[in-house]
Design an enzyme around this catalytic site. Sequence first.
Site, short mmCIF file in Angstrom:
data_model
loop_
_atom_site.label_atom_id
_atom_site.label_comp_id
_atom_site.label_asym_id
_atom_site.label_seq_id
_atom_site.Cartn_x
_atom_site.Cartn_y
_atom_site.Cartn_z
N GLU A 87 -52.81 2.97 -47.85
CA GLU A 87 -53.76 2.48 -46.85
C GLU A 87 -53.09 1.47 -45.94
O GLU A 87 -52.15 0.77 -46.35
CB GLU A 87 -54.94 1.83 -47.56
CG GLU A 87 -54.48 0.68 -48.42
CD GLU A 87 -55.59 0.05 -49.23
OE1 GLU A 87 -56.41 0.81 -49.75
OE2 GLU A 87 -55.60 -1.17 -49.33
N CYS A 100 -51.95 -4.86 -41.95
CA CYS A 100 -51.73 -5.02 -43.38
C CYS A 100 -51.14 -3.70 -43.88
O CYS A 100 -51.77 -2.65 -43.75
CB CYS A 100 -53.07 -5.32 -44.04
SG CYS A 100 -53.01 -5.33 -45.84
N CYS A 107 -49.75 0.82 -57.70
CA CYS A 107 -49.06 -0.39 -58.13
C CYS A 107 -49.00 -0.38 -59.65
O CYS A 107 -49.94 0.03 -60.32
CB CYS A 107 -49.81 -1.63 -57.66
SG CYS A 107 -48.96 -3.17 -58.09
N CYS A 111 -53.13 -5.65 -62.32
CA CYS A 111 -54.06 -6.79 -62.26
C CYS A 111 -55.48 -6.27 -62.46
O CYS A 111 -55.90 -5.30 -61.82
CB CYS A 111 -53.92 -7.53 -60.93
SG CYS A 111 -52.24 -8.12 -60.63
N CYS A 114 -58.10 -5.67 -59.48
CA CYS A 114 -57.60 -5.03 -58.26
C CYS A 114 -57.74 -3.51 -58.35
O CYS A 114 -57.29 -2.90 -59.33
CB CYS A 114 -56.15 -5.42 -58.05
SG CYS A 114 -55.32 -4.48 -56.76
N CYS A 327 -57.46 -4.09 -50.46
CA CYS A 327 -56.84 -3.91 -51.74
C CYS A 327 -57.05 -2.56 -52.42
O CYS A 327 -57.57 -2.49 -53.54
CB CYS A 327 -57.34 -4.99 -52.69
SG CYS A 327 -57.60 -6.53 -51.88
N1 SAH Z 1 -49.23 -6.93 -54.77
C1 SAH Z 1 -49.28 -7.99 -53.85
C2 SAH Z 1 -49.82 -7.62 -52.49
C3 SAH Z 1 -50.97 -6.68 -52.44
S1 SAH Z 1 -52.52 -7.30 -53.00
C4 SAH Z 1 -50.06 -9.15 -54.44
O1 SAH Z 1 -50.70 -8.98 -55.45
O2 SAH Z 1 -49.98 -10.23 -53.86
C5 SAH Z 1 -53.01 -8.40 -51.70
C6 SAH Z 1 -53.94 -9.53 -52.14
O3 SAH Z 1 -55.24 -9.01 -52.48
C7 SAH Z 1 -53.46 -10.25 -53.37
O4 SAH Z 1 -53.59 -11.64 -53.19
C8 SAH Z 1 -54.39 -9.74 -54.43
O5 SAH Z 1 -54.47 -10.60 -55.53
C9 SAH Z 1 -55.67 -9.62 -53.67
N2 SAH Z 1 -56.71 -8.81 -54.32
C10 SAH Z 1 -56.54 -7.72 -55.09
N3 SAH Z 1 -57.73 -7.22 -55.49
C11 SAH Z 1 -58.67 -8.03 -54.96
C12 SAH Z 1 -60.11 -8.04 -55.01
N4 SAH Z 1 -60.78 -7.13 -55.68
N5 SAH Z 1 -60.76 -9.02 -54.32
C13 SAH Z 1 -60.07 -9.95 -53.62
N6 SAH Z 1 -58.73 -9.98 -53.53
C14 SAH Z 1 -58.02 -9.04 -54.20
FE1 SF4 Z 2 -50.59 -4.76 -57.66
FE2 SF4 Z 2 -53.12 -5.26 -57.05
FE3 SF4 Z 2 -51.82 -6.87 -58.71
FE4 SF4 Z 2 -51.16 -6.86 -56.09
S1 SF4 Z 2 -53.12 -7.50 -56.99
S2 SF4 Z 2 -49.77 -6.82 -57.86
S3 SF4 Z 2 -51.51 -4.68 -55.62
S4 SF4 Z 2 -52.29 -4.71 -59.10
#
Ligand code: SAH
Ligand code: SF4
Length: 349
Positions: A87, A100, A107, A111, A114, A327
Amino acid sequence: MPSLYDLDRAGLAEALAGQPAFRVEQLWRGLWVEGRTVDEVTTLPAALRQRLGEEYPPALAARADVVTDRGATRKWVFALPDGATIETVLMTYPDRVTVCVSSQAGCAMGCSFCATGQAGFTRHLTPGEVVEQVITAARHAAPRRLSHVVFMGMGEPLANYATTVTALRRLHEDRGLSARHLTVSSVGIAPAIERLAAEGLPVTLAVSLHAANDADRDALVPINRRYPLERLHRACEVWFERTGRRISLEWALIDGVNDTDQALEELAEFARSLAAHVNLIPLNPTPGYLAQGSTRDRVRAFRDGLIARGVNATVRDTRGRSIDAACGQLAAVTNGRTRRVPVAAPGRR
Ligand code: SAH
Ligand code: SF4
Protein backbone atom coordinates in the site's frame (compact mmCIF):
# COMPACT_ATOMS: atom_id res chain seq x y z
CA MET A 1 13.01 -7.01 -13.75
CA PRO A 2 11.02 -5.63 -10.80
CA SER A 3 11.03 -1.93 -11.78
CA LEU A 4 12.64 0.39 -14.30
CA TYR A 5 13.58 2.43 -11.23
CA ASP A 6 15.95 -0.35 -10.21
CA LEU A 7 18.23 0.74 -13.04
CA ASP A 8 20.87 3.42 -12.59
CA ARG A 9 22.27 5.44 -15.51
CA ALA A 10 24.52 2.57 -16.60
CA GLY A 11 21.54 0.20 -16.44
CA LEU A 12 19.45 2.55 -18.57
CA ALA A 13 22.32 2.78 -21.05
CA GLU A 14 22.30 -1.00 -21.30
CA ALA A 15 18.55 -1.04 -21.82
CA LEU A 16 19.09 1.46 -24.64
CA ALA A 17 22.05 -0.35 -26.23
CA GLY A 18 22.43 0.63 -29.88
CA GLN A 19 20.69 3.99 -29.39
CA PRO A 20 22.49 7.35 -29.52
CA ALA A 21 23.93 8.31 -26.12
CA PHE A 22 21.66 11.33 -25.65
CA ARG A 23 18.66 9.00 -25.45
CA VAL A 24 19.91 7.83 -22.06
CA GLU A 25 19.75 11.39 -20.76
CA GLN A 26 16.28 11.87 -22.24
CA LEU A 27 14.99 8.72 -20.60
CA TRP A 28 16.71 9.60 -17.34
CA ARG A 29 15.15 13.07 -17.26
CA GLY A 30 11.74 11.74 -18.17
CA LEU A 31 11.77 9.10 -15.42
CA TRP A 32 13.60 10.81 -12.57
CA VAL A 33 13.18 14.56 -13.03
CA GLU A 34 9.77 14.68 -14.68
CA GLY A 35 8.38 11.50 -13.15
CA ARG A 36 6.78 10.30 -16.36
CA THR A 37 5.83 6.80 -17.39
CA VAL A 38 7.96 5.45 -20.24
CA ASP A 39 5.06 6.03 -22.57
CA GLU A 40 4.96 9.71 -21.66
CA VAL A 41 8.66 10.34 -22.34
CA THR A 42 7.79 11.81 -25.72
CA THR A 43 11.33 12.98 -26.41
CA LEU A 44 11.93 9.29 -27.29
CA PRO A 45 10.67 7.85 -30.58
CA ALA A 46 7.36 6.00 -30.27
CA ALA A 47 8.78 2.63 -31.30
CA LEU A 48 11.47 2.85 -28.65
CA ARG A 49 8.93 3.79 -26.00
CA GLN A 50 6.84 0.83 -26.96
CA ARG A 51 9.76 -1.59 -26.76
CA LEU A 52 10.83 -0.23 -23.36
CA GLY A 53 7.26 -0.38 -22.11
CA GLU A 54 7.06 -4.04 -23.05
CA GLU A 55 10.45 -4.95 -21.61
CA TYR A 56 9.98 -2.92 -18.45
CA PRO A 57 6.28 -2.74 -17.60
CA PRO A 58 5.34 -0.72 -14.50
CA ALA A 59 6.01 -2.71 -11.32
CA LEU A 60 2.85 -1.38 -9.66
CA ALA A 61 -0.67 -2.25 -10.79
CA ALA A 62 -3.46 -0.50 -8.83
CA ARG A 63 -5.82 -3.01 -7.21
CA ALA A 64 -7.62 -0.39 -5.14
CA ASP A 65 -7.53 3.37 -5.27
CA VAL A 66 -9.50 5.30 -2.65
CA VAL A 67 -9.73 8.98 -1.84
CA THR A 68 -10.82 10.62 1.41
CA ASP A 69 -10.41 13.78 3.50
CA ARG A 70 -12.07 15.73 0.66
CA GLY A 71 -9.46 14.61 -1.80
CA ALA A 72 -6.46 15.36 0.41
CA THR A 73 -5.65 11.69 1.12
CA ARG A 74 -5.40 9.00 -1.49
CA LYS A 75 -4.51 5.40 -0.88
CA TRP A 76 -3.55 2.71 -3.32
CA VAL A 77 -3.17 -0.99 -2.96
CA PHE A 78 -0.67 -2.04 -5.61
CA ALA A 79 -0.04 -5.54 -6.87
CA LEU A 80 3.60 -6.24 -7.71
CA PRO A 81 4.50 -8.40 -10.72
CA ASP A 82 4.46 -11.59 -8.60
CA GLY A 83 1.05 -10.74 -7.12
CA ALA A 84 2.23 -9.59 -3.69
CA THR A 85 0.32 -6.52 -2.53
CA ILE A 86 1.53 -3.34 -0.87
CA GLU A 87 0.00 0.00 0.00
CA THR A 88 0.99 3.57 -0.69
CA VAL A 89 -0.68 6.70 0.71
CA LEU A 90 -0.48 10.23 -0.64
CA MET A 91 -1.29 13.03 1.82
CA THR A 92 -1.63 16.65 0.74
CA TYR A 93 -1.23 19.43 3.33
CA PRO A 94 -1.15 23.20 2.87
CA ASP A 95 2.63 23.31 3.34
CA ARG A 96 3.79 19.90 2.12
CA VAL A 97 2.93 16.84 0.11
CA THR A 98 3.88 13.54 1.71
CA VAL A 99 3.87 9.98 0.45
CA CYS A 100 3.88 7.02 2.82
CA VAL A 101 5.62 4.06 1.21
CA SER A 102 5.91 0.35 1.90
CA SER A 103 9.34 -1.24 2.20
CA GLN A 104 8.16 -4.87 2.34
CA ALA A 105 5.06 -6.79 1.31
CA GLY A 106 3.87 -7.72 4.78
CA CYS A 107 6.12 -7.67 7.83
CA ALA A 108 7.82 -10.32 9.94
CA MET A 109 7.92 -8.28 13.17
CA GLY A 110 4.54 -9.40 14.44
CA CYS A 111 3.51 -6.35 16.46
CA SER A 112 0.23 -7.37 18.03
CA PHE A 113 -1.79 -4.21 17.27
CA CYS A 114 -0.67 -3.84 13.64
CA ALA A 115 -2.68 -5.17 10.70
CA THR A 116 0.48 -5.73 8.65
CA GLY A 117 2.07 -7.64 11.50
CA GLN A 118 -1.04 -9.78 11.89
CA ALA A 119 -0.92 -10.72 8.20
CA GLY A 120 2.73 -11.83 8.23
CA PHE A 121 5.62 -11.45 5.81
CA THR A 122 5.48 -11.99 2.05
CA ARG A 123 8.71 -10.56 0.67
CA HIS A 124 11.21 -7.68 0.58
CA LEU A 125 10.72 -4.91 -1.97
CA THR A 126 13.49 -3.83 -4.31
CA PRO A 127 14.75 -0.22 -4.21
CA GLY A 128 13.03 0.45 -7.54
CA GLU A 129 9.71 -0.78 -6.17
CA VAL A 130 10.02 1.74 -3.33
CA VAL A 131 11.05 4.56 -5.66
CA GLU A 132 8.25 3.73 -8.09
CA GLN A 133 5.71 4.27 -5.29
CA VAL A 134 7.17 7.75 -4.75
CA ILE A 135 7.21 8.68 -8.43
CA THR A 136 3.69 7.35 -8.97
CA ALA A 137 2.39 9.39 -6.04
CA ALA A 138 4.30 12.45 -7.25
CA ARG A 139 2.62 12.16 -10.63
CA HIS A 140 -0.80 12.17 -8.97
CA ALA A 141 0.16 15.07 -6.68
CA ALA A 142 0.92 17.39 -9.61
CA PRO A 143 0.80 20.34 -9.92
CA ARG A 144 1.80 20.23 -6.23
CA ARG A 145 5.38 19.10 -5.74
CA LEU A 146 5.82 15.99 -3.64
CA SER A 147 8.21 17.07 -0.88
CA HIS A 148 8.27 14.39 1.84
CA VAL A 149 8.59 10.61 1.98
CA VAL A 150 7.85 8.54 5.09
CA PHE A 151 8.65 4.82 5.31
CA MET A 152 5.53 4.09 7.35
CA GLY A 153 3.57 1.84 5.04
CA MET A 154 3.88 -1.92 5.15
CA GLY A 155 7.04 -3.49 6.39
CA GLU A 156 10.02 -2.77 8.60
CA PRO A 157 12.47 -0.67 6.55
CA LEU A 158 15.50 -1.61 8.64
CA ALA A 159 14.76 -5.31 8.18
CA ASN A 160 15.18 -4.63 4.46
CA TYR A 161 18.26 -2.54 5.03
CA ALA A 162 20.00 -2.53 1.64
CA THR A 163 16.80 -1.63 -0.18
CA THR A 164 16.00 1.16 2.26
CA VAL A 165 19.44 2.75 2.04
CA THR A 166 19.58 2.49 -1.75
CA ALA A 167 16.08 3.93 -2.09
CA LEU A 168 16.96 6.80 0.30
CA ARG A 169 20.12 7.60 -1.65
CA ARG A 170 18.37 7.55 -4.98
CA LEU A 171 15.46 9.68 -3.75
CA HIS A 172 17.96 12.20 -2.40
CA GLU A 173 20.59 12.15 -5.14
CA ASP A 174 18.61 11.25 -8.25
CA ARG A 175 15.17 12.62 -7.44
CA GLY A 176 16.55 15.61 -5.52
CA LEU A 177 14.46 15.28 -2.37
CA SER A 178 15.92 16.86 0.76
CA ALA A 179 17.37 14.14 3.00
CA ARG A 180 15.70 15.59 6.07
CA HIS A 181 12.36 15.27 4.33
CA LEU A 182 12.91 11.52 4.15
CA THR A 183 11.71 9.74 7.29
CA VAL A 184 12.51 6.15 8.18
CA SER A 185 10.19 4.67 10.78
CA SER A 186 11.62 1.66 12.59
CA VAL A 187 10.31 -0.73 15.20
CA GLY A 188 13.76 -0.51 16.80
CA ILE A 189 16.34 -2.83 15.22
CA ALA A 190 19.18 -1.40 17.26
CA PRO A 191 22.24 -2.49 15.21
CA ALA A 192 20.61 -1.30 11.99
CA ILE A 193 19.89 2.12 13.54
CA GLU A 194 23.59 2.42 14.39
CA ARG A 195 24.56 1.35 10.90
CA LEU A 196 22.17 3.85 9.31
CA ALA A 197 23.68 6.56 11.49
CA ALA A 198 27.02 5.93 9.80
CA GLU A 199 25.72 6.18 6.22
CA GLY A 200 26.15 9.94 6.06
CA LEU A 201 22.49 10.41 5.17
CA PRO A 202 20.89 13.13 7.30
CA VAL A 203 17.44 11.56 7.12
CA THR A 204 14.85 11.72 9.89
CA LEU A 205 14.47 8.69 12.14
CA ALA A 206 11.25 7.75 13.90
CA VAL A 207 11.31 4.90 16.41
CA SER A 208 8.04 3.10 17.18
CA LEU A 209 8.31 2.82 20.94
CA HIS A 210 4.72 2.27 22.22
CA ALA A 211 5.92 1.15 25.66
CA ALA A 212 8.86 2.27 27.79
CA ASN A 213 9.14 -0.73 30.11
CA ASP A 214 10.33 -4.10 28.81
CA ALA A 215 7.40 -6.21 30.01
CA ASP A 216 4.82 -4.12 28.18
CA ARG A 217 6.99 -3.60 25.13
CA ASP A 218 7.71 -7.34 24.85
CA ALA A 219 3.96 -7.89 24.56
CA LEU A 220 3.29 -5.15 22.02
CA VAL A 221 6.48 -5.29 19.96
CA PRO A 222 8.05 -8.77 20.05
CA ILE A 223 11.41 -7.60 18.62
CA ASN A 224 11.90 -5.94 22.03
CA ARG A 225 12.93 -9.36 23.37
CA ARG A 226 15.89 -9.29 21.01
CA TYR A 227 16.70 -5.57 21.40
CA PRO A 228 15.31 -4.52 24.78
CA LEU A 229 14.87 -0.89 25.78
CA GLU A 230 18.36 -0.39 27.15
CA ARG A 231 19.89 -1.61 23.88
CA LEU A 232 17.46 0.48 21.84
CA HIS A 233 18.23 3.53 23.95
CA ARG A 234 21.92 3.11 23.26
CA ALA A 235 21.27 2.93 19.51
CA CYS A 236 19.18 6.11 19.73
CA GLU A 237 22.06 7.86 21.51
CA VAL A 238 24.45 6.74 18.78
CA TRP A 239 22.02 8.12 16.20
CA PHE A 240 21.86 11.50 17.92
CA GLU A 241 25.61 11.68 18.45
CA ARG A 242 26.52 10.73 14.90
CA THR A 243 23.86 12.63 12.98
CA GLY A 244 23.02 15.50 15.33
CA ARG A 245 19.40 14.81 14.45
CA ARG A 246 16.72 14.39 17.08
CA ILE A 247 14.69 11.24 17.03
CA SER A 248 10.91 11.06 16.93
CA LEU A 249 9.28 8.46 19.13
CA GLU A 250 6.00 7.02 17.86
CA TRP A 251 3.43 6.01 20.44
CA ALA A 252 0.09 4.51 19.41
CA LEU A 253 -2.18 5.31 22.37
CA ILE A 254 -4.09 2.20 23.43
CA ASP A 255 -6.91 2.54 25.92
CA GLY A 256 -5.89 1.15 29.31
CA VAL A 257 -2.64 -0.32 27.95
CA ASN A 258 -0.10 2.44 27.38
CA ASP A 259 -2.08 5.56 28.18
CA THR A 260 -1.83 5.24 31.98
CA ASP A 261 -0.14 7.69 34.32
CA GLN A 262 2.69 5.22 34.80
CA ALA A 263 3.20 4.89 31.04
CA LEU A 264 3.32 8.66 30.82
CA GLU A 265 6.11 8.86 33.41
CA GLU A 266 8.11 6.11 31.73
CA LEU A 267 7.77 7.66 28.28
CA ALA A 268 8.62 11.14 29.57
CA GLU A 269 11.83 9.84 31.06
CA PHE A 270 12.85 7.88 27.96
CA ALA A 271 12.08 10.82 25.64
CA ARG A 272 13.74 13.46 27.82
CA SER A 273 16.97 11.51 28.07
CA LEU A 274 17.18 11.54 24.26
CA ALA A 275 15.77 15.05 23.72
CA ALA A 276 13.33 13.21 21.47
CA HIS A 277 10.09 14.45 20.01
CA VAL A 278 7.03 12.31 20.73
CA ASN A 279 4.35 11.65 18.14
CA LEU A 280 1.11 10.36 19.64
CA ILE A 281 -1.27 8.41 17.40
CA PRO A 282 -4.58 7.12 18.75
CA LEU A 283 -4.63 3.38 17.99
CA ASN A 284 -6.49 2.47 14.85
CA PRO A 285 -8.46 -0.68 15.77
CA THR A 286 -7.52 -3.81 13.81
CA PRO A 287 -9.35 -7.13 13.48
CA GLY A 288 -6.68 -9.11 15.30
CA TYR A 289 -6.26 -6.93 18.37
CA LEU A 290 -9.14 -6.37 20.71
CA ALA A 291 -8.37 -2.97 22.17
CA GLN A 292 -9.50 0.55 21.46
CA GLY A 293 -7.63 3.75 20.84
CA SER A 294 -7.51 6.12 23.81
CA THR A 295 -10.34 8.61 24.13
CA ARG A 296 -9.86 12.07 22.74
CA ASP A 297 -9.68 13.53 26.22
CA ARG A 298 -7.06 11.03 27.29
CA VAL A 299 -4.97 11.71 24.18
CA ARG A 300 -5.00 15.41 24.97
CA ALA A 301 -4.23 14.88 28.65
CA PHE A 302 -1.38 12.52 27.77
CA ARG A 303 0.10 15.08 25.39
CA ASP A 304 -0.25 17.85 27.96
CA GLY A 305 1.34 15.62 30.59
CA LEU A 306 4.37 15.09 28.36
CA ILE A 307 4.68 18.79 27.63
CA ALA A 308 4.43 19.58 31.35
CA ARG A 309 7.34 17.18 31.86
CA GLY A 310 9.49 19.03 29.34
CA VAL A 311 8.87 16.72 26.37
CA ASN A 312 8.05 18.04 22.94
CA ALA A 313 4.89 16.11 21.98
CA THR A 314 2.30 16.34 19.22
CA VAL A 315 -0.76 14.33 18.27
CA ARG A 316 -0.44 12.98 14.76
CA ASP A 317 -3.53 13.54 12.66
CA THR A 318 -5.41 10.42 11.72
CA ARG A 319 -5.52 10.96 8.00
CA GLY A 320 -7.38 8.43 6.00
CA ARG A 321 -9.05 6.62 8.89
CA SER A 322 -12.24 6.12 6.90
CA ILE A 323 -10.30 4.22 4.23
CA ASP A 324 -8.09 2.29 6.64
CA ALA A 325 -5.14 4.31 5.42
CA ALA A 326 -3.06 3.34 8.42
CA CYS A 327 -0.73 0.47 8.56
CA GLY A 328 -1.56 -2.38 6.26
CA GLN A 329 -5.25 -2.32 6.79
CA LEU A 330 -6.44 -1.72 3.26
CA ALA A 331 -4.13 -4.37 1.86
CA ALA A 332 -5.43 -6.74 4.51
CA VAL A 333 -9.02 -6.20 3.45
CA THR A 334 -8.27 -6.59 -0.25
CA ASN A 335 -6.56 -9.86 0.55
CA GLY A 336 -9.91 -10.99 1.87
CA ARG A 337 -8.93 -11.21 5.51
CA THR A 338 -11.81 -9.06 6.68
CA ARG A 339 -15.25 -8.42 5.36
CA ARG A 340 -14.95 -4.76 4.47
CA VAL A 341 -14.83 -4.19 0.75
CA PRO A 342 -12.90 -1.18 -0.53
CA VAL A 343 -13.76 0.69 -3.67
CA ALA A 344 -11.90 -1.14 -6.39
CA ALA A 345 -10.37 0.72 -9.27
CA PRO A 346 -9.31 -0.75 -12.58
CA GLY A 347 -5.67 -1.80 -12.71
CA ARG A 348 -3.25 0.27 -14.75
CA ARG A 349 -2.18 -2.63 -16.89
N1 SAH B 1 7.62 -1.03 10.61
C1 SAH B 1 7.82 0.34 10.84
C2 SAH B 1 7.11 1.25 9.87
C3 SAH B 1 5.73 0.86 9.45
S1 SAH B 1 4.48 1.00 10.68
C4 SAH B 1 7.46 0.69 12.26
O1 SAH B 1 6.87 -0.12 12.94
O2 SAH B 1 7.81 1.79 12.68
C5 SAH B 1 4.23 2.75 10.82
C6 SAH B 1 3.71 3.22 12.17
O3 SAH B 1 2.33 2.80 12.35
C7 SAH B 1 4.46 2.63 13.33
O4 SAH B 1 4.73 3.64 14.28
C8 SAH B 1 3.50 1.62 13.87
O5 SAH B 1 3.75 1.29 15.20
C9 SAH B 1 2.19 2.30 13.65
N2 SAH B 1 1.01 1.43 13.74
C10 SAH B 1 0.90 0.14 13.37
N3 SAH B 1 -0.34 -0.32 13.58
C11 SAH B 1 -1.05 0.71 14.10
C12 SAH B 1 -2.41 0.86 14.52
N4 SAH B 1 -3.27 -0.14 14.45
N5 SAH B 1 -2.79 2.08 15.00
C13 SAH B 1 -1.91 3.11 15.06
N6 SAH B 1 -0.63 3.03 14.66
C14 SAH B 1 -0.18 1.83 14.19
FE1 SF4 C 1 5.90 -4.44 11.17
FE2 SF4 C 1 3.59 -3.33 11.85
FE3 SF4 C 1 5.42 -3.82 13.71
FE4 SF4 C 1 5.86 -1.85 11.90
S1 SF4 C 1 4.24 -1.92 13.46
S2 SF4 C 1 7.30 -3.44 12.59
S3 SF4 C 1 4.86 -2.78 10.10
S4 SF4 C 1 4.37 -5.37 12.49
